[in-house]
Design a protein around this motif. Structure first.
Motif, PDB file in Angstrom:
ATOM      1  N   GLN A   1      25.394  19.695 -17.394  1.00  0.00           N
ATOM      2  CA  GLN A   1      25.063  21.480 -18.229  1.00  0.00           C
ATOM      3  C   GLN A   1      26.683  21.790 -18.567  1.00  0.00           C
ATOM      4  O   GLN A   1      26.332  22.267 -19.508  1.00  0.00           O
ATOM      5  N   LYS A   2      27.703  21.473 -17.646  1.00  0.00           N
ATOM      6  CA  LYS A   2      28.987  22.108 -17.899  1.00  0.00           C
ATOM      7  C   LYS A   2      29.751  22.097 -18.897  1.00  0.00           C
ATOM      8  O   LYS A   2      29.781  21.961 -19.926  1.00  0.00           O
ATOM      9  N   GLU A   3      29.340  20.266 -19.259  1.00  0.00           N
ATOM     10  CA  GLU A   3      29.855  19.777 -20.349  1.00  0.00           C
ATOM     11  C   GLU A   3      29.425  19.765 -21.879  1.00  0.00           C
ATOM     12  O   GLU A   3      29.945  20.246 -22.869  1.00  0.00           O
ATOM     13  N   GLU A   4      27.786  20.184 -21.285  1.00  0.00           N
ATOM     14  CA  GLU A   4      27.244  21.068 -22.869  1.00  0.00           C
ATOM     15  C   GLU A   4      27.658  22.182 -23.561  1.00  0.00           C
ATOM     16  O   GLU A   4      27.793  22.369 -24.480  1.00  0.00           O
ATOM     17  N   GLN A   5      27.559  23.238 -21.606  1.00  0.00           N
ATOM     18  CA  GLN A   5      28.514  24.679 -22.320  1.00  0.00           C
ATOM     19  C   GLN A   5      29.676  24.248 -23.047  1.00  0.00           C
ATOM     20  O   GLN A   5      29.800  24.751 -24.133  1.00  0.00           O
ATOM     21  N   ARG A   6      30.924  23.425 -22.547  1.00  0.00           N
ATOM     22  CA  ARG A   6      31.789  23.243 -23.318  1.00  0.00           C
ATOM     23  C   ARG A   6      31.907  22.621 -24.484  1.00  0.00           C
ATOM     24  O   ARG A   6      33.095  23.386 -25.435  1.00  0.00           O
ATOM     25  N   LEU A   7      31.495  22.207 -24.452  1.00  0.00           N
ATOM     26  CA  LEU A   7      31.030  21.304 -25.867  1.00  0.00           C
ATOM     27  C   LEU A   7      30.706  22.754 -27.306  1.00  0.00           C
ATOM     28  O   LEU A   7      30.827  22.008 -28.047  1.00  0.00           O
ATOM     29  N   GLN A   8      29.652  23.094 -26.628  1.00  0.00           N
ATOM     30  CA  GLN A   8      28.679  24.534 -27.526  1.00  0.00           C
ATOM     31  C   GLN A   8      29.834  25.505 -27.680  1.00  0.00           C
ATOM     32  O   GLN A   8      30.050  26.349 -28.513  1.00  0.00           O
ATOM     33  N   ASP A   9      31.044  25.580 -26.526  1.00  0.00           N
ATOM     34  CA  ASP A   9      31.345  26.894 -26.570  1.00  0.00           C
ATOM     35  C   ASP A   9      32.925  26.070 -27.666  1.00  0.00           C
ATOM     36  O   ASP A   9      33.600  27.341 -28.494  1.00  0.00           O
TER      37      ASP A   9
ATOM     38  N   GLN B   1      32.248  24.049 -30.002  1.00  0.00           N
ATOM     39  CA  GLN B   1      32.160  24.327 -31.800  1.00  0.00           C
ATOM     40  C   GLN B   1      31.893  25.834 -31.500  1.00  0.00           C
ATOM     41  O   GLN B   1      31.975  25.818 -32.823  1.00  0.00           O
ATOM     42  N   GLU B   2      31.250  27.205 -30.777  1.00  0.00           N
ATOM     43  CA  GLU B   2      31.725  27.864 -31.420  1.00  0.00           C
ATOM     44  C   GLU B   2      33.090  28.293 -31.828  1.00  0.00           C
ATOM     45  O   GLU B   2      33.565  29.256 -32.817  1.00  0.00           O
ATOM     46  N   ARG B   3      34.205  28.539 -31.032  1.00  0.00           N
ATOM     47  CA  ARG B   3      35.639  28.443 -31.004  1.00  0.00           C
ATOM     48  C   ARG B   3      35.943  27.759 -32.877  1.00  0.00           C
ATOM     49  O   ARG B   3      36.746  28.768 -34.011  1.00  0.00           O
TER      50      ARG B   3
END
Length: 113
Positions: free
Chosen positions: A37-45, A47-49
């Motif tokens: 979940q942390k890795e997925e959140q990091r990837l999403q963050d 992409q947003e950045r």
């Protein structure tokens, strides 16, 4: 009686060992899920950045394009100011130049809005 106590003690120890192993297994599965979940959140963050950076670049480029005609007008205004100063110092008619300068300043003001 002592044999029963030994057997109960062994049984209690065995149950405790099983529950510890079960908890460890569940804990490791939970840790893997949390890590994923942390890795997925990091990837999403990330992409947003990246999307935010692209939007900021586009906004800066749009602002720069808006400023180009304003800078060109300002150069013309500055050149007219110089011509007006020269005309005044030589005693020539400078009112036409001043009216042209005022018209350019009006255009500049309209572009800045």
């Amino acid at each position: 009686m002592i044999r029963k106590l030994d057997l109960l003690y062994f049984l209690a120890l065995f149950c405790a060992s099983l529950s510890v192993l079960s908890c460890q297994r569940n804990s490791s599965l939970d840790m893997e899920a949390v890590a994923q979940q942390k890795e997925e959140q990091r990837l999403q963050d990330q992409q947003e950045r990246a999307a935010l950076v692209e939007r900021m670049k586009a906004a800066a480029l749009a602002q720069e394009k808006k400023q180009e005609p304003i800078r060109a007008l300002q150069k013309q205004i500055d050149a007219l100011e110089e011509q007006i100063s020269d005309a005044r110092s030589k005693g020539k008619d400078w009112r036409v130049l001043e009216k042209t300068q005022e018209a350019l300043e009006t255009q500049k003001y309209e572009l800045q809005r």
